[in-house]
Each structure stands twice: as structure tokens, then as C-alpha cells.
Scaffold this active site. Sequence first.
Site, short mmCIF file in Angstrom:
data_model
loop_
_atom_site.label_atom_id
_atom_site.label_comp_id
_atom_site.label_asym_id
_atom_site.label_seq_id
_atom_site.Cartn_x
_atom_site.Cartn_y
_atom_site.Cartn_z
N SER A 108 -27.78 -8.80 -6.01
CA SER A 108 -26.51 -8.13 -6.25
C SER A 108 -25.77 -7.98 -4.93
O SER A 108 -26.40 -7.89 -3.86
CB SER A 108 -26.77 -6.74 -6.85
OG SER A 108 -25.63 -5.91 -6.73
N SER A 109 -24.46 -7.92 -5.00
CA SER A 109 -23.67 -7.76 -3.77
C SER A 109 -23.88 -6.40 -3.13
O SER A 109 -23.53 -6.19 -1.97
CB SER A 109 -22.18 -7.96 -4.08
OG SER A 109 -21.75 -7.04 -5.06
N CYS A 110 -24.48 -5.45 -3.86
CA CYS A 110 -24.69 -4.10 -3.31
C CYS A 110 -25.78 -4.08 -2.24
O CYS A 110 -26.03 -3.05 -1.62
CB CYS A 110 -25.01 -3.11 -4.41
SG CYS A 110 -26.67 -3.27 -5.08
N TYR A 137 -31.15 1.00 -6.03
CA TYR A 137 -31.03 -0.32 -6.64
C TYR A 137 -30.95 -1.39 -5.55
O TYR A 137 -31.61 -2.44 -5.63
CB TYR A 137 -29.78 -0.37 -7.52
CG TYR A 137 -29.55 -1.68 -8.22
CD1 TYR A 137 -30.35 -2.07 -9.29
CD2 TYR A 137 -28.53 -2.54 -7.84
CE1 TYR A 137 -30.14 -3.27 -9.95
CE2 TYR A 137 -28.30 -3.74 -8.49
CZ TYR A 137 -29.12 -4.11 -9.54
OH TYR A 137 -28.91 -5.30 -10.19
N LYS A 141 -33.48 -4.61 -4.74
CA LYS A 141 -33.02 -6.00 -4.67
C LYS A 141 -33.33 -6.64 -3.31
O LYS A 141 -33.69 -7.82 -3.23
CB LYS A 141 -31.52 -6.08 -4.98
CG LYS A 141 -31.18 -5.83 -6.45
CD LYS A 141 -31.80 -6.89 -7.32
CE LYS A 141 -31.45 -6.75 -8.79
NZ LYS A 141 -32.09 -7.77 -9.62
N HIS A 180 -20.48 -0.70 -15.89
CA HIS A 180 -19.75 -1.01 -14.67
C HIS A 180 -18.25 -0.84 -14.90
O HIS A 180 -17.80 -0.68 -16.03
CB HIS A 180 -20.06 -2.43 -14.21
CG HIS A 180 -21.44 -2.60 -13.67
ND1 HIS A 180 -22.47 -3.12 -14.40
CD2 HIS A 180 -21.96 -2.30 -12.46
CE1 HIS A 180 -23.57 -3.15 -13.66
NE2 HIS A 180 -23.29 -2.65 -12.49
#
Length: 309
Positions: A108-110, A137, A141, A180
Amino acid sequence: MEKNAKIYIAGHRGMVGSAIWRKLEDSGYTGLMGKTSAELDLRDQQSVAEFFEHEKPDYVFLAAAKVGGIVANNTYRADFLYENLAIQNNVIHQAYIQGVKKLMFLGSSCIYPKLAPQPLKEEYLLTGLLEPTNEPYAIAKIAGIKLCEAYRAQYDCNFISVMPTNLYGYNDNYHPQNSHVLPALIRRFHEAKVSGAPEVIIWGSGSPLREFLFADDLAEACLFLMENYHEPELINIGTGSDLSIRDLALLIRDIVGYTGELKFDSTKPDGTPRKLMDVSKLHSLGWRHTIELSEGIALAYSDFLKKQN
């Protein structure tokens, strides 16, 4: 990948997994495998070991995860960290144990630092502090990325990691609290339109910038990378362009056909100021997205309406 290879798509019922399934099916792959969470609990080490030993998949797309928006991430912090770590650990380890030819881990971009330079280059990983609201989260990841790197380094496993930007599309989650921003706005504008509500209140100032990719475009990129990318470094998947939450809301309002007012509640958190992926690495390999945002939102809204009936 051979057209008759056994391909396990972990999370095949979710938005990402189902998009990958459709893309592979449309491309002529015949040996697709998927298990619902009721059939196989990926958090359970023994169950995952037995599944891999029995089925012996050739390829794995690891798209299963516990996911949610800013509220869910901040509320269920322990669940997001524990469950995602458990899923990743079990699937990646068993892929190694059973000699899977290639595994793709979807992150994920997070994972990138909250205040990283924009656009986000792959090498910015672990160069600063994470966004506090989705830190659990993100840490899970990041652990998945490092696990793939470690199994590659120690055991020469062909495990790759891809980092998609914010996703939306068919089979999205429209839960009132746990979705989201894009699907949440579709639902809220639709409900306001149906009820005739004079205004819709949106969390935050509307100023954060976000990038969005249609899930079917992601699936196409995943197949492309499974066939053409074999490097240890993670790779971003996105469009390379973004817009403000305010502009996103206005676009969705027009597509849904809601005519009321927008009100932004700046007492609520904005999250990361900007999250734009640098996709020059992906573009240099020859892949670009094809579904633009307005077209994708219209497709997603149509899918949302079907699910309401």
C-alpha cells in the site's frame, strides 16, 4: 506464467483479488484457485500449511489483507497489525516451503513516511515517520515487503512486492464507517440524493491530495509485472497524477447527480497531506493505466447501484 499453471489468488473475493481473477481469466489462465475466509483462515498457520501442502500452487498473488479507511485503521489498531502480519507470514512462508515459482505481495502507498518528498519514490521507504492514524497497517505491509526481500536473499525465492496507490472499483467496500474515501463519498452522495438532504459533510479540510487507480488497471499491471519484473526492490503502481479531496468530492457529486451543498469539517483529521506515487519505474518498463478517474467513478457507481438492488 503458463496458461495451465496453478495460480492461487489470496483474497480473491475482495476488490483487488477479484480484479486480478477477472484479468487472469480473461487472459486465458485456467488453473485459478481461491478460498473464502470461511474456507481458509489465512491467519491460521496450520490451515495455511495444509492448504499449500495439498494444493501446491505454482504462483501466488497475495492480495488478502484486513483493510479500511482512516477511521477503521485508527480504531482497530491491534487487529490491523496482528491480522495482516499473520496473513503475510503464513502465506509467504508456505510459498517458500512448497517451492512456489513466483509470489507477488501487494502492499500500500501508506508504507511511505508521512512527510516524504513528493512524488513518492520507492527508495523513500523507511526514511521517516509514518502517518500515525494508519501506522499499524503500514508497519504490517513494510514487514511483508521485508519478508519477501529476506526470503529472496536467503533462499533465492522469486518474491516481488508491488505498492498500489489508492484503489477503487468493482466489489469495493461501501461500509458507512470502515470504507476508504472514494467509495465512502459515493455512498454518502447517493444517500443524500435519495433522501433529498440539503448538504453532505465531509471529513477534513478537503485540501489533501490523493491519487486513485481503478482496480482493473491494477490487475493488468499485476499481470504485466508478474511476467516482466523480477527485481528485489518494491515497485509502485499508480497513475502519476492526483487531485484534492475537495475536487474528488465535486467530481463524485456530479457523477452521482447530487445537487446539494458540500461542507468540510476541518475539526476531523486530514491524514497525510499528499500521497502521489512516482511511477517512472513502472512507466519505464512499458505499462501505463488506461481508465481515467471520471470513467472509473462512473463504473464504480454503476456497480454500487447494482449491489443496492
